[in-house]
Write a protein that holds these residues in place. Structure first.
Motif, PDB file in Angstrom:
ATOM      1  N   UNK A 107       0.820  -1.212   0.000  1.00 53.57           N
ATOM      2  CA  UNK A 107       0.000   0.000   0.000  1.00 53.57           C
ATOM      3  C   UNK A 107       0.858   1.268   0.000  1.00 53.57           C
ATOM      4  N   UNK A 108       2.072   1.188   0.562  1.00 52.47           N
ATOM      5  CA  UNK A 108       2.981   2.327   0.516  1.00 52.47           C
ATOM      6  C   UNK A 108       3.344   2.655  -0.940  1.00 52.47           C
ATOM      7  N   UNK A 109       3.598   1.619  -1.714  1.00 54.41           N
ATOM      8  CA  UNK A 109       3.921   1.815  -3.128  1.00 54.41           C
ATOM      9  C   UNK A 109       2.712   2.359  -3.892  1.00 54.41           C
ATOM     10  N   UNK A 110       1.542   1.818  -3.605  1.00 58.50           N
ATOM     11  CA  UNK A 110       0.328   2.278  -4.282  1.00 58.50           C
ATOM     12  C   UNK A 110       0.033   3.738  -3.960  1.00 58.50           C
ATOM     13  N   UNK A 111       0.299   4.129  -2.718  1.00 55.92           N
ATOM     14  CA  UNK A 111       0.050   5.517  -2.308  1.00 55.92           C
ATOM     15  C   UNK A 111       0.957   6.500  -3.040  1.00 55.92           C
ATOM     16  N   UNK A 112       2.073   6.007  -3.567  1.00 52.96           N
ATOM     17  CA  UNK A 112       2.985   6.877  -4.306  1.00 52.96           C
ATOM     18  C   UNK A 112       2.532   7.080  -5.750  1.00 52.96           C
ATOM     19  N   UNK A 113       2.080   6.012  -6.389  1.00 53.80           N
ATOM     20  CA  UNK A 113       1.797   6.094  -7.826  1.00 53.80           C
ATOM     21  C   UNK A 113       0.338   6.390  -8.156  1.00 53.80           C
ATOM     22  N   UNK A 114      -0.592   5.968  -7.317  1.00 53.86           N
ATOM     23  CA  UNK A 114      -2.011   6.163  -7.633  1.00 53.86           C
ATOM     24  C   UNK A 114      -2.384   7.640  -7.819  1.00 53.86           C
ATOM     25  N   UNK A 115      -1.888   8.556  -6.966  1.00 54.09           N
ATOM     26  CA  UNK A 115      -2.201   9.975  -7.198  1.00 54.09           C
ATOM     27  C   UNK A 115      -1.667  10.484  -8.537  1.00 54.09           C
ATOM     28  N   UNK A 116      -0.551   9.936  -8.990  1.00 58.62           N
ATOM     29  CA  UNK A 116      -0.013  10.335 -10.288  1.00 58.62           C
ATOM     30  C   UNK A 116      -0.933   9.882 -11.414  1.00 58.62           C
ATOM     31  N   UNK A 117      -1.468   8.666 -11.290  1.00 61.72           N
ATOM     32  CA  UNK A 117      -2.427   8.190 -12.289  1.00 61.72           C
ATOM     33  C   UNK A 117      -3.681   9.061 -12.287  1.00 61.72           C
ATOM     34  N   UNK A 118      -4.138   9.401 -11.092  1.00 67.04           N
ATOM     35  CA  UNK A 118      -5.356  10.217 -10.985  1.00 67.04           C
ATOM     36  C   UNK A 118      -5.151  11.594 -11.608  1.00 67.04           C
TER      37      UNK A 118
END
Length: 199
Positions: A107-118
């Motif tokens: 989830x730490x990794x997802x929290x880094x990239x998901x906002x960039x996708x959004x």
């Protein structure tokens, strides 16, 4: 996951025993480094290079990455870079991090990239609404060029999307939908309403 080691023991010419020893595979790379505070530019440059690998921060000065050969090569290079700057660095491979479940780390990794996708999705959706008309060929060409840049950004973020949450797939769907609309500008108004309802 587990690795399997085969152990073959021969007791005598007629008797032998085979053992299978199961060991946990190393899943993570832990990386810690320090650079003298007097070298501020080097510290910033190193931090950017570590960020570019997609590493997540566990604690101050402690980074983590999935245990992959290409990522380990990057970290090995960074260790040499830090040492050349008069700093210290160390990398360890481990099967688990005590006190944190694998899902929490992912989830730490997802929290880094998901906002960039959004953010890419938001910028993509504004392409059509900011254009005065799509009937002008030059305008469509400009929008298509901007869309290609967004797709390139998306692919770059995907390289750091080690544990996909679905955000990448959603972003690609939005980009593909807008690309189709730019090829068929006469249907833009209808398609826009459909996209908004689907999000």
């Amino acid at each position: 996951s587990y690795g399997r080691i085969l152990i073959f023991l021969s007791l005598d010419n007629e008797t032998s025993i085979t053992y299978f020893l199961f060991t946990m595979k190393n899943k993570w790379i832990l990386f810690s480094y320090s650079i003298p505070a007097t070298n501020a530019k080097a510290r910033m440059r190193t931090w950017r290079r570590i960020s570019a690998t997609g590493a997540a921060q566990l604690k101050t000065g402690l980074q983590i990455l999935p245990n992959r050969e290409d990522l380990m090569e990057n970290i090995t290079w960074l260790i040499g870079e830090v040492n050349s700057l008069g700093g210290e660095a160390i990398a360890l491979q481990c099967a688990q991090v005590e006190g944190m479940a694998d899902q929490q780390i992912e989830q730490l990794f997802q929290a880094q990239v998901d906002p960039e996708f959004e953010q890419i999705q938001i910028e993509a959706k504004t392409l059509l609404t900011t254009a005065d008309t799509l009937g002008d060929g030059g305008n469509v060409k400009e929008l298509s060029a901007t869309l290609r840049k967004l797709r390139k950004r998306c692919e770059a973020v995907r390289e750091r999307d080690f544990f996909p949450s679905g955000a990448a797939a959603k972003t690609l769907k939005v980009l593909d939908s807008i690309s189709e609309r730019l090829r068929r500008p006469e249907q833009t108004e209808v398609s826009t309403a459909r996209l908004d309802r689907s999000q």
